[in-house]
Design an enzyme around this catalytic site. Structure first.
Site, PDB file in Angstrom:
ATOM      1  NE  ARG A  42     -36.379  20.567 -29.452  1.00 25.22           N
ATOM      2  CZ  ARG A  42     -36.835  20.738 -28.310  1.00 25.22           C
ATOM      3  NH1 ARG A  42     -35.302  20.373 -27.843  1.00 25.22           N
ATOM      4  NH2 ARG A  42     -37.018  21.756 -27.528  1.00 25.22           N
ATOM      5  CG  ASP A 151     -25.668  23.500 -20.886  1.00 28.65           C
ATOM      6  OD1 ASP A 151     -27.307  23.359 -20.000  1.00 28.65           O
ATOM      7  OD2 ASP A 151     -26.246  22.494 -21.684  1.00 28.65           O
TER       8      ASP A 151
HETATM    9  C1  LIG Z   1     -34.845  23.392 -19.722  1.00 23.48           C
HETATM   10  S1  LIG Z   1     -32.931  24.301 -18.931  1.00 23.48           S
HETATM   11  C2  LIG Z   1     -32.839  24.166 -17.477  1.00 23.48           C
HETATM   12  C3  LIG Z   1     -32.020  26.143 -17.805  1.00 23.48           C
HETATM   13  C4  LIG Z   1     -31.799  26.670 -16.201  1.00 23.48           C
HETATM   14  N1  LIG Z   1     -31.522  25.659 -15.497  1.00 23.48           N
HETATM   15  C5  LIG Z   1     -33.717  27.024 -16.324  1.00 23.48           C
HETATM   16  O1  LIG Z   1     -33.947  26.752 -14.728  1.00 23.48           O
HETATM   17  O2  LIG Z   1     -33.659  28.244 -16.618  1.00 23.48           O
HETATM   18  C6  LIG Z   1     -32.097  22.364 -19.110  1.00 23.48           C
HETATM   19  C7  LIG Z   1     -30.796  22.321 -19.406  1.00 23.48           C
HETATM   20  O3  LIG Z   1     -30.127  21.151 -18.944  1.00 23.48           O
HETATM   21  C8  LIG Z   1     -29.350  21.158 -19.925  1.00 23.48           C
HETATM   22  N2  LIG Z   1     -28.776  19.707 -20.446  1.00 23.48           N
HETATM   23  C9  LIG Z   1     -29.449  18.315 -20.342  1.00 23.48           C
HETATM   24  N3  LIG Z   1     -29.482  17.571 -20.364  1.00 23.48           N
HETATM   25  C10 LIG Z   1     -27.844  17.701 -19.695  1.00 23.48           C
HETATM   26  C11 LIG Z   1     -27.043  16.430 -19.273  1.00 23.48           C
HETATM   27  N4  LIG Z   1     -26.727  15.019 -18.861  1.00 23.48           N
HETATM   28  N5  LIG Z   1     -25.843  17.016 -18.664  1.00 23.48           N
HETATM   29  C12 LIG Z   1     -25.712  18.844 -18.639  1.00 23.48           C
HETATM   30  N6  LIG Z   1     -26.681  19.630 -18.913  1.00 23.48           N
HETATM   31  C13 LIG Z   1     -27.697  18.681 -19.976  1.00 23.48           C
HETATM   32  C14 LIG Z   1     -29.870  20.775 -21.426  1.00 23.48           C
HETATM   33  O4  LIG Z   1     -28.546  21.293 -22.196  1.00 23.48           O
HETATM   34  C15 LIG Z   1     -30.431  22.923 -21.329  1.00 23.48           C
HETATM   35  O5  LIG Z   1     -29.586  23.461 -21.466  1.00 23.48           O
END
Ligand SMILES: C[S@@+](CC[C@H](N)C(=O)[O-])C[C@H]1O[C@@H](n2cnc3c(N)ncnc32)[C@H](O)[C@@H]1O
Length: 281
Positions: A42, A151
């Site tokens: 990445r 997010d």
């Molecule tokens: C794998 S995705 C999950 C999306 C959805 N909740 C699902 O289960 O399909 C994880 C998301 O968490 C977000 N994320 C990671 N660290 C975070 C933080 N500290 N605060 C808010 N969002 C965060 C990422 O940007 C990403 O979009």
């Protein structure tokens, strides 16, 4: 050719350690040795885009311009995998149990608040909005129903806010959902669909780092916290669970991802379904 280019970048242990600490402090995400390859892939992309010489130069840039680079870096490092109706059983639980209950319990206040707290590109909050619409459409013009979607990643939020997806993203959905809640693109957009305006108007997207202060007052009837806490360490997870608890209305639901659990915090909630937890009334 690409192998030669790839080999030009060396990710030293010192730089990897710095990157791990940086991402932990910025987003709470724990990157272990197992994630080294992913980080490499990445960030070499970022290094190329930034026309930098190597990882040393990139780490120097992060050190010297932390705020400017932070957003770009976080967007590159987060894993945003998601899909419509991922973990369908959560939506079924809402339709079969929670929403009929809320229609009854909230008939005086007529206020419903839902939160998708790691919304990624929007498939989760829009699935939630469609499910909500199916249960509440007959009262929506009189009730105050809102879905907050947050997010940390500004790129995924921009995609989410548009509500435009390639057709293959909705292939698994029933024909009636596809036809009622998605508008087919035409001409150059024939391979795309757009979430209908009535669904989009239910959802507000905002950038929020879960580790920072939460500006909203709540309380929420349902919170989705799915497939995000797996990236955090135990202490961060426990701290977040306490905050989710405070943000929930009495009797409110917390939904976790398929491989997540509340750990020590389980004792404060009632387990009412697969990764579905209720705050006691
Ligand atoms: C794998 S995705 C999950 C999306 C959805 N909740 C699902 O289960 O399909 C994880 C998301 O968490 C977000 N994320 C990671 N660290 C975070 C933080 N500290 N605060 C808010 N969002 C965060 C990422 O940007 C990403 O979009």
């Amino acid at each position: 050719m690409s192998e030669v280019r790839e080999a030009a970048y060396q990710l030293s242990s010192k730089n990897f350690k710095f990157i791990c600490e940086y991402v932990y402090n910025a987003a709470g995400i724990v990157l272990g040795e197992a994630k080294r390859e992913m980080v490499y892939r990445r960030l070499t992309r970022v290094i190329r885009e930034r026309k930098l010489a190597d990882f040393d130069a990139y780490c120097d840039l992060l050190r010297s311009q932390p705020e400017q680079e932070k957003t770009y870096f976080i967007n590159a490092i987060t894993t945003n995998l998601t899909s419509f109706y991922r973990e369908q059983h959560h939506f079924d639980y809402l339709t079969e149990h929670e929403f009929p209950k809320l229609l009854d319990e909230r008939r005086d206040t007529k206020r419903i608040r839902l939160w998708s707290s790691a919304s990624s590109t929007g498939e989760e909050p829009y699935s939630l909005a469609i499910t909500t619409h199916q249960s509440f459409s007959h009262v929506l013009n009189r009730w105050d129903v809102k879905i907050l979607a947050t997010d940390i990643d500004s790129n995924v939020l921009a995609t989410a806010d548009q509500g435009v997806y390639t057709t293959n993203r909705i292939e698994g959905l029933t024909q009636s959902i596809q036809q009622r809640y998605f508008k087919k693109g035409t001409g150059a957009n024939a391979s795309k669909v757009k979430v209908t305006d009535d669904i989009r108007s239910l959802v507000t997207f905002k950038q929020l780092n879960l580790l920072h202060e939460w500006p909203m007052s709540g309380p929420f009837d349902v919170i989705f916290c799915r497939n995000v806490i797996i990236y955090f360490d135990k202490a961060t997870q426990q701290d977040l669970f306490a905050r989710y608890y405070d943000m929930l209305a009495p009797g409110g639901l917390l939904m976790l991802g398929h491989s997540e659990n509340l750990g020590e915090y389980q004792r404060y909630f009632e387990n009412v379904g697969r990764t579905i937890f209720r705050k006691p009334v």
